[in-house]
Design a protein around this motif. Structure first.
Motif, PDB file in Angstrom:
ATOM      1  N   VAL A   1       0.807  -1.227   0.000  1.00 49.18           N
ATOM      2  CA  VAL A   1       0.000   0.000   0.000  1.00 49.18           C
ATOM      3  C   VAL A   1       0.836   1.271   0.000  1.00 49.18           C
ATOM      4  O   VAL A   1       0.672   2.138  -0.866  1.00 49.18           O
ATOM      5  CB  VAL A   1      -0.988   0.009   1.186  1.00 49.18           C
ATOM      6  N   ASN A   2       1.683   1.445   0.973  1.00 49.00           N
ATOM      7  CA  ASN A   2       2.396   2.711   1.109  1.00 49.00           C
ATOM      8  C   ASN A   2       3.310   2.995  -0.079  1.00 49.00           C
ATOM      9  O   ASN A   2       3.341   4.115  -0.593  1.00 49.00           O
ATOM     10  CB  ASN A   2       3.150   2.774   2.438  1.00 49.00           C
ATOM     11  N   GLU A   3       4.019   1.986  -0.550  1.00 46.54           N
ATOM     12  CA  GLU A   3       4.891   2.185  -1.720  1.00 46.54           C
ATOM     13  C   GLU A   3       4.063   2.572  -2.947  1.00 46.54           C
ATOM     14  O   GLU A   3       4.402   3.510  -3.672  1.00 46.54           O
ATOM     15  CB  GLU A   3       5.703   0.925  -2.010  1.00 46.54           C
ATOM     16  N   ASN A   4       2.974   1.849  -3.203  1.00 48.54           N
ATOM     17  CA  ASN A   4       2.131   2.143  -4.370  1.00 48.54           C
ATOM     18  C   ASN A   4       1.500   3.528  -4.284  1.00 48.54           C
ATOM     19  O   ASN A   4       1.453   4.260  -5.274  1.00 48.54           O
ATOM     20  CB  ASN A   4       1.035   1.095  -4.526  1.00 48.54           C
ATOM     21  N   LEU A   5       1.013   3.894  -3.116  1.00 47.80           N
ATOM     22  CA  LEU A   5       0.392   5.206  -2.946  1.00 47.80           C
ATOM     23  C   LEU A   5       1.416   6.315  -3.152  1.00 47.80           C
ATOM     24  O   LEU A   5       1.153   7.313  -3.817  1.00 47.80           O
ATOM     25  CB  LEU A   5      -0.250   5.312  -1.554  1.00 47.80           C
ATOM     26  N   ASN A   6       2.604   6.132  -2.615  1.00 46.91           N
ATOM     27  CA  ASN A   6       3.652   7.145  -2.724  1.00 46.91           C
ATOM     28  C   ASN A   6       4.229   7.273  -4.131  1.00 46.91           C
ATOM     29  O   ASN A   6       4.701   8.343  -4.503  1.00 46.91           O
ATOM     30  CB  ASN A   6       4.784   6.857  -1.730  1.00 46.91           C
ATOM     31  N   THR A   7       4.201   6.211  -4.912  1.00 47.38           N
ATOM     32  CA  THR A   7       4.834   6.267  -6.232  1.00 47.38           C
ATOM     33  C   THR A   7       3.861   6.498  -7.385  1.00 47.38           C
ATOM     34  O   THR A   7       4.146   7.288  -8.276  1.00 47.38           O
ATOM     35  CB  THR A   7       5.654   4.995  -6.510  1.00 47.38           C
ATOM     36  N   ILE A   8       2.717   5.801  -7.383  1.00 49.40           N
ATOM     37  CA  ILE A   8       1.791   5.914  -8.524  1.00 49.40           C
ATOM     38  C   ILE A   8       0.370   6.312  -8.111  1.00 49.40           C
ATOM     39  O   ILE A   8      -0.540   6.282  -8.936  1.00 49.40           O
ATOM     40  CB  ILE A   8       1.765   4.608  -9.359  1.00 49.40           C
ATOM     41  N   GLY A   9       0.190   6.673  -6.851  1.00 54.25           N
ATOM     42  CA  GLY A   9      -1.127   7.105  -6.393  1.00 54.25           C
ATOM     43  C   GLY A   9      -2.157   5.990  -6.375  1.00 54.25           C
ATOM     44  O   GLY A   9      -3.352   6.233  -6.415  1.00 54.25           O
ATOM     45  N   HIS A  10      -1.685   4.739  -6.282  1.00 54.19           N
ATOM     46  CA  HIS A  10      -2.588   3.575  -6.345  1.00 54.19           C
ATOM     47  C   HIS A  10      -2.792   2.937  -4.983  1.00 54.19           C
ATOM     48  O   HIS A  10      -1.851   2.700  -4.230  1.00 54.19           O
ATOM     49  CB  HIS A  10      -2.036   2.519  -7.297  1.00 54.19           C
ATOM     50  N   VAL A  11      -4.050   2.643  -4.720  1.00 55.63           N
ATOM     51  CA  VAL A  11      -4.423   1.848  -3.560  1.00 55.63           C
ATOM     52  C   VAL A  11      -5.816   1.285  -3.819  1.00 55.63           C
ATOM     53  O   VAL A  11      -6.618   1.896  -4.532  1.00 55.63           O
ATOM     54  CB  VAL A  11      -4.384   2.680  -2.248  1.00 55.63           C
ATOM     55  N   THR A  12      -6.070   0.109  -3.294  1.00 61.06           N
ATOM     56  CA  THR A  12      -7.401  -0.464  -3.357  1.00 61.06           C
ATOM     57  C   THR A  12      -8.000  -0.330  -1.961  1.00 61.06           C
ATOM     58  O   THR A  12      -7.371  -0.715  -0.974  1.00 61.06           O
ATOM     59  CB  THR A  12      -7.354  -1.948  -3.765  1.00 61.06           C
ATOM     60  N   LEU A  13      -9.199   0.240  -1.895  1.00 64.85           N
ATOM     61  CA  LEU A  13      -9.888   0.407  -0.617  1.00 64.85           C
ATOM     62  C   LEU A  13     -10.989  -0.635  -0.532  1.00 64.85           C
ATOM     63  O   LEU A  13     -11.853  -0.711  -1.415  1.00 64.85           O
ATOM     64  CB  LEU A  13     -10.477   1.807  -0.505  1.00 64.85           C
ATOM     65  N   SER A  14     -10.943  -1.439   0.511  1.00 68.31           N
ATOM     66  CA  SER A  14     -11.930  -2.492   0.696  1.00 68.31           C
ATOM     67  C   SER A  14     -12.813  -2.143   1.890  1.00 68.31           C
ATOM     68  O   SER A  14     -12.318  -1.898   2.991  1.00 68.31           O
ATOM     69  CB  SER A  14     -11.233  -3.829   0.921  1.00 68.31           C
TER      70      SER A  14
END
Length: 119
Positions: free
Chosen positions: A72-85
């Motif tokens: 989560v943190n790496e993806n959010l910080n690099t490409i603005g991606h996260v899946t919210l469940s």
């Protein structure tokens, strides 16, 4: 705190029967844009670190983070991606790019919605 603004909502991004939302930054591909909500940040994410107990808000609706997947943190910080469940955490089937939130109800999301990541 990191604040994103929704700039696009894909035609298949929100389905009431599937309690999850996929978020991506502005560089998302055309195919991803059909199933994702696109967010633009006021400043670069850079070093946000979300953990259980932190919150994510959609305008005034506040959700509490229950579990944070390892990517989560790496993806959010690099490409603005996260899946919210918006469902219970299934220990043996947890999505590593997912944040599990409470309460278990989808937020209203439209272009212009502010998403606040409170770390």
């Amino acid at each position: 705190m990191l604040i994103g603004t929704v700039t696009a909502v894909g035609e298949d991004a929100i389905r009431k029967k599937d309690p999850m939302i996929i978020l991506f930054g502005e560089k998302a591909t055309k195919d991803i844009r059909t199933v994702a909500i696109i967010q633009s940040f006021e400043k670069e994410a850079g070093n946000i670190k979300l953990e259980p107990g932190h919150t994510i808000s959609f305008d005034e609706k506040v959700y509490t983070i229950k579990t944070v997947g390892s990517l989560v943190n790496e993806n959010l910080n690099t490409i603005g991606h996260v899946t919210l469940s918006f469902s219970e955490v299934i220990k043996d089937d947890q999505i590593e790019s997912s944040i599990y939130l409470s309460p278990h109800e989808l937020p209203e999301v439209v272009v212009g919605t502010k998403i606040s990541y409170d770390d």
